[in-house]
Design a protein around this motif. Structure first.
Motif, PDB file in Angstrom:
ATOM      1  N   HIS A  21     128.194  -8.331  20.532  1.00 21.79           N
ATOM      2  CA  HIS A  21     128.374  -6.908  20.223  1.00 21.79           C
ATOM      3  C   HIS A  21     127.205  -6.066  20.718  1.00 21.79           C
ATOM      4  O   HIS A  21     127.370  -4.872  20.994  1.00 21.79           O
ATOM      5  CB  HIS A  21     128.541  -6.706  18.710  1.00 21.79           C
ATOM      6  CG  HIS A  21     129.853  -7.151  18.190  1.00 21.79           C
ATOM      7  ND1 HIS A  21     131.051  -6.732  18.714  1.00 21.79           N
ATOM      8  CD2 HIS A  21     130.178  -7.999  17.178  1.00 21.79           C
ATOM      9  CE1 HIS A  21     132.050  -7.296  18.062  1.00 21.79           C
ATOM     10  NE2 HIS A  21     131.553  -8.079  17.127  1.00 21.79           N
ATOM     11  N   ARG A  36     122.347  -6.924   9.293  1.00 21.07           N
ATOM     12  CA  ARG A  36     121.124  -6.725  10.064  1.00 21.07           C
ATOM     13  C   ARG A  36     120.947  -5.212  10.195  1.00 21.07           C
ATOM     14  O   ARG A  36     121.853  -4.510  10.623  1.00 21.07           O
ATOM     15  CB  ARG A  36     121.218  -7.417  11.434  1.00 21.07           C
ATOM     16  CG  ARG A  36     121.598  -8.891  11.278  1.00 21.07           C
ATOM     17  CD  ARG A  36     121.840  -9.585  12.603  1.00 21.07           C
ATOM     18  NE  ARG A  36     120.610  -9.804  13.353  1.00 21.07           N
ATOM     19  CZ  ARG A  36     119.800 -10.824  13.159  1.00 21.07           C
ATOM     20  NH1 ARG A  36     120.075 -11.743  12.246  1.00 21.07           N
ATOM     21  NH2 ARG A  36     118.698 -10.950  13.868  1.00 21.07           N
ATOM     22  N   VAL A 130     125.194 -14.873  11.793  1.00 22.45           N
ATOM     23  CA  VAL A 130     124.538 -13.560  11.670  1.00 22.45           C
ATOM     24  C   VAL A 130     123.286 -13.648  10.789  1.00 22.45           C
ATOM     25  O   VAL A 130     122.549 -12.667  10.645  1.00 22.45           O
ATOM     26  CB  VAL A 130     125.509 -12.462  11.178  1.00 22.45           C
ATOM     27  CG1 VAL A 130     126.619 -12.249  12.210  1.00 22.45           C
ATOM     28  CG2 VAL A 130     126.105 -12.802   9.819  1.00 22.45           C
TER      29      VAL A 130
HETATM   30  S1  SF4 Z   1     124.426  -9.896  15.038  1.00 22.10           S
HETATM   31 FE1  SF4 Z   1     125.166  -8.093  13.898  1.00 22.10          FE
HETATM   32  S2  SF4 Z   1     123.785  -6.428  14.460  1.00 22.10           S
HETATM   33 FE2  SF4 Z   1     123.471  -8.072  15.938  1.00 22.10          FE
HETATM   34  S3  SF4 Z   1     124.791  -7.547  17.686  1.00 22.10           S
HETATM   35 FE3  SF4 Z   1     125.951  -8.932  16.354  1.00 22.10          FE
HETATM   36  S4  SF4 Z   1     127.079  -7.622  14.939  1.00 22.10           S
HETATM   37 FE4  SF4 Z   1     125.512  -6.350  15.897  1.00 22.10          FE
END
Ligand code: SF4
Length: 326
Positions: A21, A36, A130
């Motif tokens: 993302h 995050r 994540v």
């Molecule tokens: S880990 Fe969370 S904040 Fe980082 S790019 Fe992926 S969705 Fe976005």
């Protein structure tokens, strides 16, 4: 705890580089995963160590069929997810961040593995990736302590953090939720190509199994399942592949997958893969030796008996089996 994969930009804006993302975060804002957050120009991890679920499960529930069959595994869940599956079975912790949490440091979590009498720790339930920093600390401590690390994930991660993490993962089950880029992009808000890359990497670095939840009208065409099987077979024909029946959940209310349909898709996948298992329909899912037909693992639901394996080989013909059981 300091976050690793992000870049600082002008005006206290930051860009997360952990998953495909690549969220650009203004001060005070969280990423798509919700866990995050940009705090004054730095990536903060407000959910670090917040545990949403902790339970001792049969390892078959992950599902993992070729890694210590019959064992119980301490399983830990967190909050948040970087995908938006409208059929998520764990939406109350993956698509939400509010609820009771137990705060555990990586050291405390590893200690719980001994206390609960397990041999391994599974990072599962919501999306563990994540919480990459917490995972990295925990997998290292667990490895030092002789505890196995198991990852159950959507595989939606960039290559560099994936390589770092997979170096400490002993076994993984990765969801491959379909084989159309459009389905990933529009229905669940992710990238199929990124997940395929993660699966390629995981097949080289760990003991890998893959699962597809078969959803009528979405990803259940025989051609699509065959394409997935061909892709997985190109990596390892003996990789365990789980086809699971969908049940209505979260935002989806379409009827469940018919057992007969799942069986027929299983037969298609079996043209390319040696070990195809059917989940959520009460199938027995025994494992037999490919060479002599000896029964290696007997399964009836979560009742499991390893009976035909000795020193990771078939006890009858002596050929190596792709099951780690000792
Ligand atoms: S880990 Fe969370 S904040 Fe980082 S790019 Fe992926 S969705 Fe976005």
């Amino acid at each position: 705890m300091k976050a690793k994969y992000y870049k600082t930009k002008e005006n206290r804006i930051i860009a997360c580089t952990l998953c495909p993302h690549q969220c650009v975060l203004l001060p005070g804002k969280s990423g798509i995963c919700r866990v995050r957050e940009n705090q004054d120009g730095h990536m903060a991890l407000p959910f670090y160590g917040k545990i949403s679920a902790l339970a001792l499960d049969p390892i078959e529930k992950k599902p993992l069929y070729h890694f210590f069959p019959g064992k119980m595994i301490l399983s830990v869940g967190f909050w948040g997810c970087n995908l938006r599956c409208p059929f998520c079975q764990n939406y109350s912790i993956s698509q939400k961040t509010k609820g009771h949490s137990e705060l555990l440091s990586p050291q405390e979590l590893v200690k719980k593995v001994y206390e609960r009498g397990s041999f391994a720790l599974a990072y599962t339930y919501s999306e563990p990736l994540v919480h990459w920093e917490y995972l990295m600390e925990t997998v290292k401590l667990a490895r030092e302590a002789g505890i196995k690390n198991v990852l159950v994930s959507n595989g939606h991660l960039e290559e560099a953090p994936a390589r770092e993490l997979l170096a400490y993962i002993d076994a993984a089950n990765i969801d491959l939720k379909g084989f159309q880029e459009d389905f990933y992009a529009k229905e669940i808000k992710g990238s199929l190509e990124a997940v395929k890359n993660f699966i390629r990497l995981a097949s080289e670095m760990t003991s890998l199994e893959v699962t597809t939840l078969v959803i009528p009208g979405k990803n259940n065409s025989p051609d699509e399942i065959e394409e997935i099987a061909v892709f997985l077979a190109s990596l390892n024909r003996e990789m365990a592949y789980h086809l699971s029946a969908y049940y209505p959940c979260y935002e989806y209310d379409a009827p469940p997958t018919e057992p007969a349909e799942l069986m027929s898709l299983g037969q298609i996948a079996s043209k390319h893969l040696s070990y195809v298992y059917l989940g959520n329909i009460g199938a027995d899912n025994n494992t037999y030796c490919l060479h002599c037909g000896n029964l290696l693992v007997l399964r009836k639901g979560y009742s499991v008996k390893v009976q035909g394996i000795a020193n990771n080989c078939c006890a009858q013909c002596g050929k190596k089996v792709p099951i780690i059981s000792e």
